[in-house]
Design a protein around this motif. Structure first.
Motif, PDB file in Angstrom:
ATOM      1  N   GLU A   1      33.096   0.048 -15.083  1.00  0.00           N
ATOM      2  CA  GLU A   1      31.115  -0.490 -14.762  1.00  0.00           C
ATOM      3  C   GLU A   1      31.106   1.410 -14.720  1.00  0.00           C
ATOM      4  N   GLU A   2      32.001   2.589 -13.850  1.00  0.00           N
ATOM      5  CA  GLU A   2      31.898   3.541 -13.377  1.00  0.00           C
ATOM      6  C   GLU A   2      31.946   4.510 -14.404  1.00  0.00           C
TER       7      GLU A   2
ATOM      8  N   ASN B   1      27.061   6.627 -20.041  1.00  0.00           N
ATOM      9  CA  ASN B   1      25.656   7.151 -20.504  1.00  0.00           C
ATOM     10  C   ASN B   1      25.364   8.173 -21.648  1.00  0.00           C
ATOM     11  N   PHE B   2      26.616   9.173 -21.817  1.00  0.00           N
ATOM     12  CA  PHE B   2      26.426   9.654 -22.963  1.00  0.00           C
ATOM     13  C   PHE B   2      26.478   9.275 -24.471  1.00  0.00           C
TER      14      PHE B   2
ATOM     15  N   HIS C   1      40.338   8.416 -13.863  1.00  0.00           N
ATOM     16  CA  HIS C   1      38.353   9.002 -14.700  1.00  0.00           C
ATOM     17  C   HIS C   1      37.735   8.087 -15.530  1.00  0.00           C
ATOM     18  N   GLY C   2      38.059   7.075 -15.178  1.00  0.00           N
ATOM     19  CA  GLY C   2      36.745   5.501 -15.521  1.00  0.00           C
ATOM     20  C   GLY C   2      36.638   5.760 -17.599  1.00  0.00           C
TER      21      GLY C   2
END
Ligand SMILES: CC[C@H](C(=O)O)C(=O)SCCNC(=O)CCNC(=O)[C@H](O)C(C)(C)COP(=O)(O)OP(=O)(O)OC[C@H]1O[C@@H](n2cnc3c(N)ncnc32)[C@H](O)[C@@H]1OP(=O)(O)O
Ligand SMILES: [Co+2]
Length: 134
Positions: free
Chosen positions: A61-62, A67-68, A39-40
C-alpha cells in the motif's frame, strides 16, 4: 564521486508483460520477479552487456512509486542508479552541497544486496538518482 551506471529503472503497470516484452520482443536476458518489500516494489532485472534495466512495479500500500504510475499509467523511466565507492562519504558531500537525500538519510540494502540512497529529483533536473555502493 559517481562512477559506473549501474541501472536505469522503468516503472511499469504490468511487470509480467514488461518482462515478456524485454525477453521475447527485445531478446534480452530477464530475471525472475524479485519482491523487495522494504522498498515497496517488485523488480525484474534485464541484463545488458554494459548495464542493467530495472523494471519496477509497486508492492504494498505504501509503494513510493504509486504516485508516479498514477501520473504516468503506461509507465516511464523512474530513476538512474550510479555506483559510488563510499556511500557515506557521498552522502556527506551531497548534503554539504545542499542536495536532499531521501528518507531518513540512512542507506538501505537494495536489490543487489548493497547499500543504496536516493536523491530528490528536483535537485537533479527532474531525475530521481539512486546511488549504490560498489
Ligand atoms: C529494491 C531497491 C531498488 C534498487 O535498485 O535497489 C530500487 O531502485 S527501489 C525504487 C523505489 N524507491 C524509490 O523510488 C525511493 C525514492 N523515491 C521516493 O522517495 C519518492 O518516489 C519521491 C519522493 C521521489 C517521489 O514521491 P511521490 O511521487 O509520492 O511524491 P510527489 O508526487 O510529491 O513528487 C514530488 C515531485 O517529484 C516528482 N517526481 C516524483 N517521482 C519522480 C521520478 N521518479 N522522477 C522524476 N520526478 C519525480 C513529482 O512529479 C513531483 O513533481 P511536481 O513538479 O511537484 O509535480
Ligand atoms: Co534502482
Amino acid at each position: 564521486m559517481i562512477g559506473r551506471l549501474n541501472h536505469v529503472a522503468i516503472a511499469v503497470p504490468d511487470l509480467e508483460a514488461a518482462a515478456a516484452s524485454y525477453r521475447d520482443t527485445l531478446g534480452a536476458v530477464v530475471s525472475e520477479p524479485l519482491a523487495q518489500p522494504d522498498h515497496g516494489v517488485t523488480v525484474v532485472f534485464v541484463e545488458l552487456p554494459n548495464t542493467k534495466i530495472e523494471l519496477l512495479h509497486p508492492l504494498g500500500e505504501e509503494s513510493p512509486i504509486a504516485n508516479f504510475l498514477q501520473k504516468s499509467p503506461s509507465g516511464g523511466i523512474h530513476h538512474i542508479c550510479y555506483e559510488v565507492d563510499d556511500i557515506h562519504a557521498a552522502r556527506e558531500h551531497l548534503t554539504e552541497q545542499g542536495a536532499r537525500v531521501l528518507g531518513d538519510g540512512e542507506p538501505k540494502i537494495g536489490a543487489h544486496g548493497k547499500p543504496v540512497l536516493f536523491l530528490h529529483p528536483k535537485d537533479f533536473f527532474g531525475t530521481l538518482i539512486e546511488l549504490e555502493r560498489v
